[in-house]
Design an enzyme around this catalytic site. Structure first.
Site, PDB file in Angstrom:
ATOM      1  N   ARG A   1      -1.182  -9.531  13.516  1.00 51.22           N
ATOM      2  CA  ARG A   1      -1.488  -8.300  12.772  1.00 51.22           C
ATOM      3  C   ARG A   1      -2.385  -8.595  11.577  1.00 51.22           C
ATOM      4  O   ARG A   1      -3.327  -7.850  11.294  1.00 51.22           O
ATOM      5  CB  ARG A   1      -0.192  -7.635  12.297  1.00 51.22           C
TER       6      ARG A   1
ATOM      7  N   ARG B   1      11.157  -8.618   4.699  1.00 46.79           N
ATOM      8  CA  ARG B   1      11.565  -7.310   5.212  1.00 46.79           C
ATOM      9  C   ARG B   1      12.241  -7.455   6.581  1.00 46.79           C
ATOM     10  O   ARG B   1      13.187  -6.734   6.900  1.00 46.79           O
ATOM     11  CB  ARG B   1      10.325  -6.404   5.325  1.00 46.79           C
TER      12      ARG B   1
ATOM     13  N   ARG C   1      12.613  -3.722  13.188  1.00 46.47           N
ATOM     14  CA  ARG C   1      11.290  -3.505  13.775  1.00 46.47           C
ATOM     15  C   ARG C   1      10.906  -4.659  14.683  1.00 46.47           C
ATOM     16  O   ARG C   1      10.978  -5.829  14.297  1.00 46.47           O
ATOM     17  CB  ARG C   1      10.235  -3.350  12.670  1.00 46.47           C
TER      18      ARG C   1
ATOM     19  N   ARG D   1     -10.503   2.555   9.657  1.00 39.61           N
ATOM     20  CA  ARG D   1     -10.228   1.246  10.258  1.00 39.61           C
ATOM     21  C   ARG D   1     -11.510   0.598  10.760  1.00 39.61           C
ATOM     22  O   ARG D   1     -11.521  -0.575  11.152  1.00 39.61           O
ATOM     23  CB  ARG D   1      -9.221   1.388  11.402  1.00 39.61           C
TER      24      ARG D   1
ATOM     25  N   LYS E   1       0.823  -1.222   0.000  1.00 34.95           N
ATOM     26  CA  LYS E   1       0.000   0.000   0.000  1.00 34.95           C
ATOM     27  C   LYS E   1       0.850   1.262   0.000  1.00 34.95           C
ATOM     28  O   LYS E   1       0.586   2.214  -0.757  1.00 34.95           O
ATOM     29  CB  LYS E   1      -0.927  -0.022   1.222  1.00 34.95           C
TER      30      LYS E   1
END
Length: 205
Positions: free
Chosen positions: A160, A143, A149, A108, A32
């Site tokens: 998630r 990633r 992260r 959301r 996105k």
């Protein structure tokens, strides 16, 4: 007795109603962010993220920023009214110099979309970047190999993705029913996906 609306506010509302507003939805690893960057570069849209706006307001040390900081430090969600005021102000600052707005990761939940329409304007379309949970998981794991992260680990990624699909399904159904939803498959190469996004956007311009 009705609420008195100033002529300036009426003019602002009319401007916002006439501009192109695209809600952009996509799960973690859907690509996105990449598509938003490409759309901005080609079409001259302004890309707005509620998270970025909140962080910028906190960093500005304004009274609203201090209020937001206190709310977040106490573990609460920032009230939707504050978020929408920041979005509205950011849009009005750019409205005369951009072709339209990409509202990233919004809404959301359905209530957020309805309140946006009340305070700002209805979206022109809702663009959803779609791909399978497996594809998103593979992309995030890839990633993670070069990322520091903390949320790029397998257990967190699965959570998630589950949260994303659970919260997004009602939004998809709602905007599909209203004829505003535009789905772009994102399993392939980023440039191929972008070509599909362009086909959708060219129709509304």
């Amino acid at each position: 007795m009705g609420i008195c609306v100033s002529s300036d506010e009426k003019a602002e509302r009319e401007k916002l109603k006439k501009t192109k507003i695209i809600f952009v939805i996509g799960g973690p690893g859907s690509g996105k962010g990449t598509q938003c960057e490409k759309i901005v570069a080609k079409y001259g849209f302004t890309h707005l993220s509620t998270g970025d706006l909140l962080r910028a307001e906190v960093a500005s040390n304004s009274p609203t920023g201090s209020q937001i900081k206190d709310i977040m430090q106490n573990g609460y969600l920032v009230p939707l009214e504050i978020v929408l005021k920041l979005l509205r102000n950011a849009m009005l600052q750019k409205i005369n110099t951009c072709k339209g707005f990409l509202i990233d990761g919004y809404p959301r939940e359905i209530k957020q979309g309805l309140e946006f329409e009340k305070m700002i304007a209805p979206p022109t379309i809702v663009l959803i970047i779609t791909c399978s949970a497996d594809t998103m998981k593979q992309r995030i794991m890839k990633r993670a190999a070069t990322s520091s992260r903390a949320d790029d680990n397998e257990a967190t990624i699965v959570n998630r993705l589950e949260t994303y699909f659970r919260s997004t399904d009602p939004i998809i159904a709602y905007y599909e029913k209203r004829g505003l939803l535009r789905k772009v498959p994102a399993e392939g190469d980023a440039d191929v996906v972008f070509n599909e996004c362009c086909k959708v956007i060219d129709i509304i311009l």
